[in-house]
Design a protein around this motif. Structure first.
Motif, PDB file in Angstrom:
ATOM      1  N   PRO A 129       0.860  -1.190   0.000  1.00 40.09           N
ATOM      2  CA  PRO A 129       0.000   0.000   0.000  1.00 40.09           C
ATOM      3  C   PRO A 129       0.897   1.241   0.000  1.00 40.09           C
ATOM      4  CG  PRO A 129       0.239  -0.823   2.223  1.00 40.09           C
ATOM      5  CD  PRO A 129       1.038  -1.764   1.345  1.00 40.09           C
ATOM      6  N   PRO A 130       0.399   2.390  -0.456  1.00 46.41           N
ATOM      7  CA  PRO A 130       1.233   3.593  -0.440  1.00 46.41           C
ATOM      8  C   PRO A 130       1.539   4.065   0.982  1.00 46.41           C
ATOM      9  CG  PRO A 130      -0.977   4.091  -1.281  1.00 46.41           C
ATOM     10  CD  PRO A 130      -0.901   2.613  -1.102  1.00 46.41           C
ATOM     11  N   SER A 131       0.647   3.760   1.929  1.00 42.82           N
ATOM     12  CA  SER A 131       0.889   4.112   3.338  1.00 42.82           C
ATOM     13  C   SER A 131       0.010   3.208   4.207  1.00 42.82           C
ATOM     14  CB  SER A 131       0.518   5.582   3.600  1.00 42.82           C
ATOM     15  OG  SER A 131      -0.896   5.722   3.527  1.00 42.82           O
ATOM     16  N   ILE A 132       0.324   3.179   5.493  1.00 38.56           N
ATOM     17  CA  ILE A 132      -0.475   2.358   6.415  1.00 38.56           C
ATOM     18  C   ILE A 132      -1.851   3.006   6.606  1.00 38.56           C
ATOM     19  CG2 ILE A 132      -0.561   1.381   8.760  1.00 38.56           C
ATOM     20  CD1 ILE A 132       1.540   0.178   6.686  1.00 38.56           C
ATOM     21  N   ALA A 133      -1.880   4.342   6.561  1.00 36.43           N
ATOM     22  CA  ALA A 133      -3.176   5.042   6.664  1.00 36.43           C
ATOM     23  C   ALA A 133      -4.076   4.638   5.500  1.00 36.43           C
ATOM     24  CB  ALA A 133      -2.946   6.554   6.678  1.00 36.43           C
ATOM     25  N   ASP A 134      -3.514   4.567   4.300  1.00 33.97           N
ATOM     26  CA  ASP A 134      -4.296   4.137   3.131  1.00 33.97           C
ATOM     27  C   ASP A 134      -4.783   2.698   3.300  1.00 33.97           C
ATOM     28  OD1 ASP A 134      -4.484   6.088   0.827  1.00 33.97           O
ATOM     29  OD2 ASP A 134      -2.358   6.260   1.299  1.00 33.97           O
ATOM     30  N   LEU A 135      -3.881   1.864   3.815  1.00 34.66           N
ATOM     31  CA  LEU A 135      -4.241   0.448   4.001  1.00 34.66           C
ATOM     32  C   LEU A 135      -5.475   0.330   4.902  1.00 34.66           C
ATOM     33  CD1 LEU A 135      -3.311  -2.494   3.430  1.00 34.66           C
ATOM     34  CD2 LEU A 135      -2.082  -2.405   5.598  1.00 34.66           C
ATOM     35  N   GLU A 136      -5.444   1.060   6.013  1.00 32.88           N
ATOM     36  CA  GLU A 136      -6.557   0.987   6.967  1.00 32.88           C
ATOM     37  C   GLU A 136      -7.844   1.526   6.328  1.00 32.88           C
ATOM     38  OE1 GLU A 136      -5.784   2.643  10.793  1.00 32.88           O
ATOM     39  OE2 GLU A 136      -7.565   1.646  11.630  1.00 32.88           O
ATOM     40  N   GLN A 137      -7.675   2.624   5.594  1.00 32.55           N
ATOM     41  CA  GLN A 137      -8.835   3.220   4.928  1.00 32.55           C
ATOM     42  C   GLN A 137      -9.460   2.245   3.921  1.00 32.55           C
ATOM     43  OE1 GLN A 137      -7.807   6.761   2.746  1.00 32.55           O
ATOM     44  NE2 GLN A 137      -9.316   7.945   3.863  1.00 32.55           N
TER      45      GLN A 137
END
Ligand code: ADP
Ligand code: 5GP
Length: 214
Positions: A129-137
């Motif tokens: 994922p591009p970031s962990i925040a994106d993954l969670e989203q």
């Protein structure tokens, strides 16, 4: 167009849950309908919209264990407290037919297949994922799992990501169209490798005959 005989590839897609591998797998299948998707068996319950035999073969723990004992699994592993495994039969058929098979499996399954006698035909791709925040989203946006399940998947994602370097290729899934294009490029390049096309000998023999006939 001349069809050159080719060995079937085993295309393994892995990623932390929610990074987008199922989405990419579906797009790849739509692009090339000759690809065979390896339908895994699992003891997890179906999500809304999932159909037995399409996304997974949904099995009880007893049935799953019986398949393992009977030697019917190419690989199997425990993921998020459930069992997942790849039935061997359909993969063997696809290989014999020179068809490529797509696997959406975790790093444990990837490792088992890479280390098996089929390892030379594996092309493995890890999706980040591009970031962990994106993954969670993305996990939340999928809106198919409970809060507890999402938390469990997030906790496991660090462990899954730690295996990225075991893969042949890594794609960072920022934009889905760009990630899809990268995946197709990888597949086209791997299919064109000389050692994957035993039919090339005959093809070049034909070219030489043409030279001689001139
Ligand atoms: P996985 O199979 O890796 O668990 P999915 O393919 O189910 O992940 O994707 C998780 C969610 O993220 C889905 O709702 C999907 O539509 C969305 N998604 C996938 N790729 C992207 C992307 N590049 N940008 C935004 N959302 C994405
Ligand atoms: P999900 O429950 O979200 O469909 O899948 C959970 C995880 O199990 C994902 O990382 C997926 O790639 C993995 N998985 C699915 N099928 C198999 C399989 O047959 N073998 C292994 N080892 N992992 C699998």
């Amino acid at each position: 167009m001349t069809e050159i005989q080719r060995r079937g590839l085993l295309i393994i897609l892995s990623s932390p849950s929610g990074a987008g591998k199922s989405t990419l797998a579906k797009r790849l299948m739509a692009w090339d309908p000759s690809l065979k998707f390896s339908v895994s068996a699992t003891t997890r319950k179906p999500r809304p919209g999932e159909t037995d035999g399409v996304e997974y073969f949904f099995r009880t723990k007893d049935d799953f264990e019986a398949m393992v004992t009977a030697g019917e699994m190419l690989e199997h592993a425990e993921v998020f407290g459930n069992y997942y495994g790849t039935p061997k039969g359909p993969v063997e058929v696809a290989m014999r037919e020179g068809r490529d098979t797509l696997f959406d499996i975790d790093w444990q399954g990837g490792q088992q297949i890479r280390r098996s006698s089929l390892g030379k035909d594996v092309v493995s791709i890890f999706i980040l994922p591009p970031s962990i925040a994106d993954l969670e989203q993305r996990l939340r946006g999928r809106a198919q799992d409970s809060e507890e399940v999402i938390a469990g998947r997030m906790a496991k994602s660090r462990d899954e990501i730690s295996h990225w370097a075991e893969y042949d290729y890594v794609i960072i899934n920022r934009d889905i169209d760009a990630a899809e294009a990268e995946l197709k490029t990888i597949l086209e390049a791997e299919r064109a490798r000389a050692d994957r096309q035993p039919g090339l000998n005959d093809f070049v023999r034909g070219l030489n005959k043409e030279f001689e006939a001139r």
